[in-house]
Design an enzyme around this catalytic site. Structure first.
Site, PDB file in Angstrom:
ATOM      1  N   GLU A  20       0.765  -1.195  -0.031  1.00  0.00           N
ATOM      2  CA  GLU A  20       0.136   0.033  -0.070  1.00  0.00           C
ATOM      3  C   GLU A  20       0.932   1.180   0.051  1.00  0.00           C
ATOM      4  O   GLU A  20       0.651   2.132   0.645  1.00  0.00           O
ATOM      5  CB  GLU A  20      -1.075   0.078   1.138  1.00  0.00           C
ATOM      6  CG  GLU A  20      -1.957  -1.229   1.218  1.00  0.00           C
ATOM      7  CD  GLU A  20      -3.236  -1.195   2.139  1.00  0.00           C
ATOM      8  OE1 GLU A  20      -2.787  -0.622   3.311  1.00  0.00           O
ATOM      9  OE2 GLU A  20      -4.197  -1.734   2.019  1.00  0.00           O
ATOM     10  N   ASP A  45      -8.234  -9.129   4.064  1.00  0.00           N
ATOM     11  CA  ASP A  45      -8.097  -7.712   5.119  1.00  0.00           C
ATOM     12  C   ASP A  45      -9.223  -7.793   6.032  1.00  0.00           C
ATOM     13  O   ASP A  45     -10.032  -6.960   5.942  1.00  0.00           O
ATOM     14  CB  ASP A  45      -8.072  -6.665   4.234  1.00  0.00           C
ATOM     15  CG  ASP A  45      -7.435  -5.611   5.103  1.00  0.00           C
ATOM     16  OD1 ASP A  45      -7.097  -5.945   6.082  1.00  0.00           O
ATOM     17  OD2 ASP A  45      -7.652  -4.328   4.465  1.00  0.00           O
ATOM     18  N   GLU A  52     -12.822  -2.193  11.644  1.00  0.00           N
ATOM     19  CA  GLU A  52     -12.756  -1.489  10.536  1.00  0.00           C
ATOM     20  C   GLU A  52     -13.748  -2.013   9.393  1.00  0.00           C
ATOM     21  O   GLU A  52     -14.396  -1.063   8.828  1.00  0.00           O
ATOM     22  CB  GLU A  52     -11.208  -1.683   9.862  1.00  0.00           C
ATOM     23  CG  GLU A  52     -11.395  -0.999   8.435  1.00  0.00           C
ATOM     24  CD  GLU A  52      -9.838  -1.315   7.821  1.00  0.00           C
ATOM     25  OE1 GLU A  52      -8.956  -1.907   8.564  1.00  0.00           O
ATOM     26  OE2 GLU A  52      -9.668  -0.834   6.500  1.00  0.00           O
TER      27      GLU A  52
END
Ligand code: GCW
Length: 701
Positions: A296, A370, A398
């Site tokens: 990322e 993820d 998240e």
């Protein structure tokens, strides 16, 4: 003799007082120490020794028992004796301390000097502290206290929180306010809250914390920030907690004035060695580095044509002489890679098996994508037998509804830990890889991305405290059941009343499946709002990279839905041992993860995939409604403040579950072109309405 019934009465009175109503804000976590019956029978505390850790153990026992006894004096008939085997009085008891190792303990009811005594013994001071917390848990959860026979040692060596906390106190994916680390005021001001943080972690056996975000700033490694980190380390040290830092790979360039960060460049290697020496001068027991590299957009060894092993080994060489470790993350993927994103970590890391230095441990997320509501276990757990691997779980939610959805993650982590990799035959569970039983690795670890912030209740919601708690308990013993964990937590955090414990434990245990139903049933994944990951966004497409869109993952079209990861598709299934791959591919919970199927394909229920999706989405909403009812009935057992906040959050959760259901059905129906099954209400708005919602200020970004 006469005093006893009176004491019992007093204790009983304070118990009912406590159940009636008492304002609580959640700050005390599971260490509330409100009066319980039975605590009055515990004798006075003797902790042998004076180290800061033993002082902490004594203080905790005294504070805990004073609260639990409701102000009554300790029993004069019994005693509580704690200490290490280095004390003659403990050694003389001949307790089986061998198996306790450097951090474990033995707790036993026995006669000492003719008195019924509870003995807490260990080989080290921190073992005594952990034993003290375990004993308090027994009292808090109302276990029998007169025949204790406990022996416990952690199965995993590094039991760490990973804070994704930035130097400006923002927290990446944090939903509990600002970072608890007040970098600006450190090192001069040490918030007393750090001590309570340490107590809470020590109560679970958490023995390390990475203070800063894996998306790291090099500034964390500069002298002023090392001084600040050293101040935190000093506060945490008595509680057995080591401080670690996330290291930015390009730091030699950014703060070292070098022209390169190439891990094979001698000047770069010398810079890291000198940096490590400097860190250890400030923090003699510094734990080591956590690194996110070439992922990322983060810098890493591949920027110089080197491998992850080259990068990790260079840092390992720098901290090795000081006893430090390097935790090197396997969360890597690149949008320039046409390969299925979930396959990339395996492709990059498996060829490096056996090439890492001894003090490197590769940190692997529980699943290959993820932290989704549900994904299969990460295939790396079955594929790198020559490399220490640590599991990374995300305690902060998240992708799981942020702080306002009640989702207990124990079952998610239990599912991952008990998954069978088949690496060395049936029963080679992820837990056995993580604790080293299956691989013989002695450097073992488990990391939890913290959900802790400066909010008064630490975690953003009362029930999210349970996720911090569950992570810590599982890191100590990855084979614990989420049921046992939920029950202990509910008792300590709220009430021992069976009329509370049973329904609340049940609600916690089913909450994860409920969320999967209303967010991503049947193996759907990564279909939430773009970037902030809040709410549904199955329509997300375009943008800078395909693997950050939803359409990449669900691939819905008029012909069907799902990602073909079988041999006919990306063949990600082949990254598992054949038996494991077969089991996963046959498991309907992962249907659309592994298979692309026509809308009319029959599922186990006999319904078509389309109908089953609608049924599951709707069921998820109904289940949240049921959670609300069950919580409403808990009012008599919970203080009004906490009860009201949980109730209000559950109302938010119901609205958002409904939103997820309606938006996803509206979207997928444009492809399935089929009616909803009879009796299922259509979404109240057209698809465009859902697509137009925007959340520029969602937290945690
Ligand atoms: O879950 C994703 C998050 C990023 C995070 C990244 C990672 C720290 O969306 O915010 O960055 O994973 O784990 O590195």
């Amino acid at each position: 003799m006469k005093r006893r019934p009176l004491l019992a009465l007093l204790a009983a009175a304070s118990v009912s007082c406590a159940t009636a109503a008492r304002a609580e804000d959640g700050y005390d976590l599971w260490l509330r120490y409100r009066p319980v019956e039975g605590a009055a029978a515990v004798g006075g505390v003797t902790v042998l020794g004076e180290s800061p850790t033993l002082q902490a153990a004594r203080a905790e026992l005294e504070r805990g028992l004073a609260g639990l006894r409701g102000g009554a004096a300790p029993s004069t008939r019994a005693a509580l004796l704690a200490g290490t085997a280095s004390q003659a009085r403990i050694a003389g008891l001949k307790l089986p301390l061998q198996a306790a190792g450097p951090e474990g303990y033995v707790i036993r009811s026995m006669q000492v000097d003719g008195r019924p005594t509870t003995v807490i013994a260990a080989n080290s001071d921190v073992g005594v502290l952990y034993g003290a917390f375990h004993f308090l848990r027994l009292v808090q959860t109302r276990q029998p206290l007169d025949r204790i026979e406990v022996a416990s040692a952690p199965a995993v060596k590094l039991r760490l929180l990973n804070h994704w906390d930035n130097l400006d106190r923002s927290v990446e994916r944090g939903y509990a306010g600002q970072s608890i680390w007040d970098w600006w005021k450190l090192p001069d001001y040490r918030d007393p809250r750090y001590v309570d943080y340490a107590r809470a972690n020590a109560s679970l056996g958490i023995n390390g914390t990475v203070l800063n975000n894996v998306n790291a700033k090099a500034d964390s490694l500069t002298e002023p920030y090392l001084e600040k980190a050293a101040a935190v380390a000093e506060v945490l040290r008595p509680y057995g907690i080591k401080v670690y830092l996330s290291a930015r790979f390009s730091a030699p360039k950014e703060i070292g004035g070098l022209a390169t960060a190439d891990p094979l460049d001698p000047a770069v290697r010398a810079w890291w060695k000198a940096k490590a020496d400097e860190i250890y001068r400030a923090i003699p027991d510094f734990g080591g580095f956590l690194v996110k590299a070439n992922s990322e957009g983060q810098p890493g060894p591949q920027d110089y044509g080197r491998t992850h092993a080259d990068g990790a080994n260079m840092l390992a060489e720098a901290v090795g002489p000081h006893g430090g470790v390097v935790m090197w993350r396997a969360f890597v993927y690149s949008h320039e890679q046409p390969e299925d994103r979930i396959k990339q970590a395996w492709s990059e890391f498996v060829p490096l098996d056996g090439k890492f230095a001894k003090n490197v441990i590769v940190q692997v997320k529980n699943g290959p994508l993820d932290f989704q509501p549900r994904e299969p276990f990460h295939p790396l757990f079955g594929a790198m037998p020559k490399t220490p691997l640590m599991a990374e779980f995300q305690v902060t939610k998240e992708y799981l509804g942020f702080a306002t959805h009640l989702v207990f993650q124990g079952p998610l982590w239990e599912e991952a830990l008990q998954a069978d990799t088949w690496r060395a035959g049936k029963g080679t569970t992820v837990a056995k890889v993580v604790d080293g039983e299956a691989t013989g690795q002695t450097l073992t670890g488990m990391a939890g991305v913290a959900n802790i912030g400066a909010d008064r209740n630490w975690s953003g919601s009362h029930f999210d405290q349970a996720n911090w708690y569950a992570f810590g308990r599982l890191a100590w013993d990855p084979n614990l059941t989420s049921k046992a964990i939920a029950e202990a937590w509910a008792r300590m955090t709220f009430s021992n009343d069976p009329a509370f414990v049973k329904p609340v434990t049940e609600m916690m245990l089913s909450s994860r499946e409920t969320m999967v139903n209303y967010m991503t049933p049947l193996g759907l994944h990564h279909i939430m709002g773009n970037s902030h990951h809040y709410g549904p966004g199955p329509w997300v497409a375009g943008g800078e990279r395909a693997d950050w869109t939803s359409v990449y993952y669900h691939r819905a079209s008029p012909d069907g839905i799902g990602f073909d990861r079988m041999a006919s598709g990306s063949n990600a299934v082949a990254q598992y041992a054949p038996e494991a791959g077969k089991a996963l591919a046959a498991d309907e919970r992962y249907l659309l993860w592994f298979h692309r199927v026509p809308w009319d394909r029959k599922t186990a229920s006999g319904r078509t995939v389309w109908d089953e999706l609608v049924v599951r989405y709707s069921r998820g909403v109904d289940e949240v409604k049921a959670m609300r009812r069950s919580w409403a009935a808990m009012a008599p057992y919970v203080d009004p403040e906490r009860h009201a906040q949980v109730a209000a959050y559950l109302a938010i959760q119901e609205n958002e579950a409904q939103w997820w259901r309606d938006a996803c059905i509206a979207y997928f129906q444009t492809f399935s072109k089929r009616p909803l099954p009879a009796g299922y209400a259509p979404p109240p708005h057209p698809l465009e309405w859902y697509e137009a919602l925007s959340f520029p200020y969602a937290p945690g970004g």
